[in-house]
Design an enzyme around this catalytic site. Structure first.
Site, PDB file in Angstrom:
ATOM      1  N   GLY A  46      -1.606  -3.378   5.618  1.00 42.20           N
ATOM      2  CA  GLY A  46      -1.131  -4.560   6.073  1.00 42.20           C
ATOM      3  C   GLY A  46       0.207  -4.132   6.741  1.00 42.20           C
ATOM      4  O   GLY A  46       0.585  -2.856   6.545  1.00 42.20           O
ATOM      5  N   GLN A  51       8.797  -4.193   9.828  1.00 41.76           N
ATOM      6  CA  GLN A  51       8.474  -2.975   9.875  1.00 41.76           C
ATOM      7  C   GLN A  51       8.324  -2.146  11.187  1.00 41.76           C
ATOM      8  O   GLN A  51       8.530  -1.086  11.070  1.00 41.76           O
ATOM      9  CB  GLN A  51       7.372  -2.581   9.186  1.00 41.76           C
ATOM     10  N   CYS A  99       4.170   1.646   0.379  1.00 39.75           N
ATOM     11  CA  CYS A  99       4.738   0.716   2.008  1.00 39.75           C
ATOM     12  C   CYS A  99       5.001   1.774   2.995  1.00 39.75           C
ATOM     13  O   CYS A  99       5.606   2.732   2.667  1.00 39.75           O
ATOM     14  CB  CYS A  99       6.027   0.127   1.469  1.00 39.75           C
ATOM     15  N   LEU A 100       4.555   1.497   4.249  1.00 36.55           N
ATOM     16  CA  LEU A 100       4.739   2.289   5.354  1.00 36.55           C
ATOM     17  C   LEU A 100       6.410   2.650   5.743  1.00 36.55           C
ATOM     18  O   LEU A 100       6.822   3.297   6.287  1.00 36.55           O
ATOM     19  CB  LEU A 100       4.174   1.877   6.554  1.00 36.55           C
ATOM     20  N   HIS A 141       2.844  -8.796  -0.674  1.00 32.07           N
ATOM     21  CA  HIS A 141       3.770  -7.637  -0.285  1.00 32.07           C
ATOM     22  C   HIS A 141       4.127  -7.876   0.992  1.00 32.07           C
ATOM     23  O   HIS A 141       5.275  -7.826   1.487  1.00 32.07           O
ATOM     24  CB  HIS A 141       2.827  -6.427  -0.490  1.00 32.07           C
ATOM     25  N   GLU A 142       3.253  -8.189   1.933  1.00 36.31           N
ATOM     26  CA  GLU A 142       3.615  -8.677   3.348  1.00 36.31           C
ATOM     27  C   GLU A 142       4.672  -9.795   3.579  1.00 36.31           C
ATOM     28  O   GLU A 142       5.556  -9.624   4.215  1.00 36.31           O
ATOM     29  CB  GLU A 142       2.417  -8.563   4.302  1.00 36.31           C
ATOM     30  N   HIS A 145       8.044  -9.093   2.974  1.00 41.13           N
ATOM     31  CA  HIS A 145       8.905  -8.208   4.057  1.00 41.13           C
ATOM     32  C   HIS A 145       9.553  -9.380   4.861  1.00 41.13           C
ATOM     33  O   HIS A 145      10.492  -9.021   5.444  1.00 41.13           O
ATOM     34  CB  HIS A 145       7.763  -7.377   4.926  1.00 41.13           C
TER      35      HIS A 145
END
Ligand code: NI
Length: 173
Positions: A46, A51, A99-100, A141-142, A145
């Site tokens: 995701g 990000q 997480c990226l 999670h997304e 952000h």
């Protein structure tokens, strides 16, 4: 296309994003393409627009098979603009997240087990769905952000955080 994922410490990751007001634009199409390229390049499941440096309320998620989460069932690729969710019940489960924007780290986080989610597609058409377990975890999670929240802030215990380079056999979790 060059992909540019920003990392923890960049203030954009701590910033609440603004709702999208114009749908179907070239800018929005290109933003989603960039997000998809970035997610694919870094094997993400995701991604949220902040990000890659855009504080717009756009998330994407989905995968068939993912080397970072090999035991999870596939999730269809979905674009959600101005997303929101509500839990179907108060039940939560704890699971490992990465997480990226925080390369290498995994931590254990509680999330609602089953949710209803809402949002819009690129053209402004309303989308509604339900998700459970890992699928629901990714959406939560997304969405975090977009409010400037990283999973580190939701850790149950700071000791339930590890780096992927550490030998799994010596980790005490
Ligand atoms: Ni993330």
């Amino acid at each position: 296309m060059t992909v540019n994922a920003i990392k923890i410490g960049d203030p954009k990751l701590w910033t609440a994003s603004s709702p999208v007001v114009k749908f179907g634009t070239t800018e929005l199409t290109q933003l989603i393409e960039k997000m998809r390229d970035t997610m694919t390049t870094f094997n993400g499941v995701g991604l949220a627009a902040p990000q890659i440096g855009y504080n717009d309320r756009v998330i994407i998620f989905g995968f068939d098979e993912n080397p970072r989460y090999p035991n999870e069932k596939p999730v269809p690729f979905t674009v959600l603009i101005n997303p929101s969710f509500e839990p179907i019940s108060e039940e939560k489960n704890s699971g490992w997240e990465g997480c990226l924007s925080i390369p290498g780290l995994r931590g254990k986080v509680d999330r609602y087990t089953e949710i209803k989610y809402f949002g819009y597609d690129l053209t402004g058409k309303q989308i509604k769905g339900t998700a459970s377990r890992f699928h629901a975890r990714v959406i939560q999670h997304e969405c975090d952000h977009l409010d400037g929240i990283l999973f580190l802030q939701r850790l149950i215990d700071l000791k339930q955080l590890y780096h992927e380079d550490v030998d799994k056999n010596i980790i005490q979790l």
